[in-house]
Design a protein around this motif. Structure first.
Motif, mmCIF file in Angstrom:
data_model
loop_
_atom_site.group_PDB
_atom_site.id
_atom_site.type_symbol
_atom_site.label_atom_id
_atom_site.label_comp_id
_atom_site.label_asym_id
_atom_site.label_seq_id
_atom_site.Cartn_x
_atom_site.Cartn_y
_atom_site.Cartn_z
ATOM 1 N N TRP A 22 0.815 -1.276 0.120
ATOM 2 C CA TRP A 22 0.092 -0.485 -0.440
ATOM 3 C C TRP A 22 0.881 1.326 0.150
ATOM 4 C CZ3 TRP A 22 -5.123 0.423 -0.483
ATOM 5 C CH2 TRP A 22 -5.787 -0.770 -0.252
ATOM 6 N N ARG A 25 1.539 2.880 -3.299
ATOM 7 C CA ARG A 25 1.245 3.499 -3.776
ATOM 8 C C ARG A 25 1.510 5.038 -3.894
ATOM 9 N NH1 ARG A 25 -4.984 1.383 -4.072
ATOM 10 N NH2 ARG A 25 -4.803 3.711 -5.154
ATOM 11 N N CYS A 28 -1.044 7.145 -1.127
ATOM 12 C CA CYS A 28 -1.168 6.127 -0.202
ATOM 13 C C CYS A 28 0.619 6.047 1.346
ATOM 14 C CB CYS A 28 -1.681 4.983 -0.365
ATOM 15 S SG CYS A 28 -2.164 4.128 1.401
ATOM 16 N N TYR A 79 -3.543 3.849 4.538
ATOM 17 C CA TYR A 79 -3.263 2.653 4.971
ATOM 18 C C TYR A 79 -2.611 2.658 6.460
ATOM 19 C CZ TYR A 79 -2.219 -2.281 4.753
ATOM 20 O OH TYR A 79 -2.325 -3.611 5.226
ATOM 21 N N CYS A 167 -9.101 -3.988 -3.419
ATOM 22 C CA CYS A 167 -10.021 -2.420 -4.147
ATOM 23 C C CYS A 167 -10.855 -1.867 -4.042
ATOM 24 C CB CYS A 167 -8.411 -2.074 -4.571
ATOM 25 S SG CYS A 167 -6.669 -1.653 -4.317
ATOM 26 N N PHE A 174 -7.936 -0.026 -7.823
ATOM 27 C CA PHE A 174 -6.470 -0.743 -7.983
ATOM 28 C C PHE A 174 -4.977 0.238 -8.762
ATOM 29 C CE2 PHE A 174 -3.707 -4.112 -10.237
ATOM 30 C CZ PHE A 174 -2.486 -4.013 -8.902
#
Length: 246
Positions: A22, A25, A28, A79, A167, A174
């Motif tokens: 995560w 990304r 994120c 996250y 996701c 995603f």
């Protein structure tokens, strides 16, 4: 507004690799086990890096909750990696209503074997599987969400499929960047990384699934038997691989 995602796992799962996924990304940021200090302060459990964790993290449950629900976040998604055994039975879970949730499970025999190898012993309380099943019910009731459940073995068998399905269940796009990441430590890692994260620091993605060959003693088998019904309850809810890959 930031969408905050709480992943609820027990220890000795692929929870840190999932956090790496995560964090890779671009949209994120991650938070690593924010209630660890609170848990240690309350239980005085003799974990590695005990003093360092208490010095590093807030032990005030309400302050941690405020950070998780109102804390500044510069990315679209946040996250949060949570350990289920950190959530003691009497804590207020009302704050979970504002987050999206997912549960990460693993075969109890594999968890018990791995935990014992790391800590020398293992109890039902140590691995959080009973608490995980109860948290699923409680958080589902509080949030009204249909909360996705994923099994670590399924992730290792086909990470792209499971992550894409997660996701979708969370109603977020995603990102193929979740499938690989650079080696090394992260500034976001908890201070306990020096004890627990050696393998993940060498990784560049989810390890291929290997069928384990386990030999457990009677005490370990007793722990497995005690938690197995709680695992099976969540296992029935898990996102499943296509039939050809099960």
């Amino acid at each position: 507004m930031t969408i905050r995602i709480a992943m609820w796992s027990g220890p000795r799962n692929i929870s840190t690799a999932m956090m790496r996924s995560w964090e890779n990304r671009s949209d994120c940021e991650v938070i690593d086990e924010p209630f660890y200090g609170y848990y240690l302060q309350q239980t005085q459990s003799p974990h590695p890096c005990f003093e360092d964790i208490l010095a590093e993290q807030s032990t005030d449950y309400k302050k941690v909750v405020k950070q998780l629900t109102e804390g500044d976040c510069k990315t679209q998604f946040q996250y949060q990696k949570h350990m289920t055994h950190h959530m003691l039975d009497d804590v207020d879970l009302g704050w979970t209503k504002t987050l999206k949730h997912c549960f990460l499970i693993r075969d109890p025999a594999q968890v018990v074997n791995s935990y014992t190898n790391s800590m020398g012993q293992c109890s039902t309380q140590d691995i959080g599987i009973v608490r995980q099943a109860k948290l699923y019910d409680e958080i589902t009731q509080i949030t009204g969400q249909s909360i996705p459940v994923i099994d670590s073995n399924d992730v290792l068998k086909n990470p792209k499929y499971i992550l894409a399905e997660v996701c979708k269940a969370l109603a977020i796009p995603f990102d193929k960047g979740m499938l690989a990441w650079p080696k090394g430590p992260r500034n976001s890692d908890g201070v306990w990384a020096t004890h627990w994260y050696h393998s993940v620091e060498k990784s560049t993605g989810f390890a291929p699934y290997v069928q384990p060959n386990l030999t457990l003693n009677k005490q370990q088998l007793d722990v497995v038997a005690a938690v197995q019904p709680y695992y099976e309850k969540l296992e029935k809810l898990r996102i499943r691989l296509p039939n050809s890959e099960i």
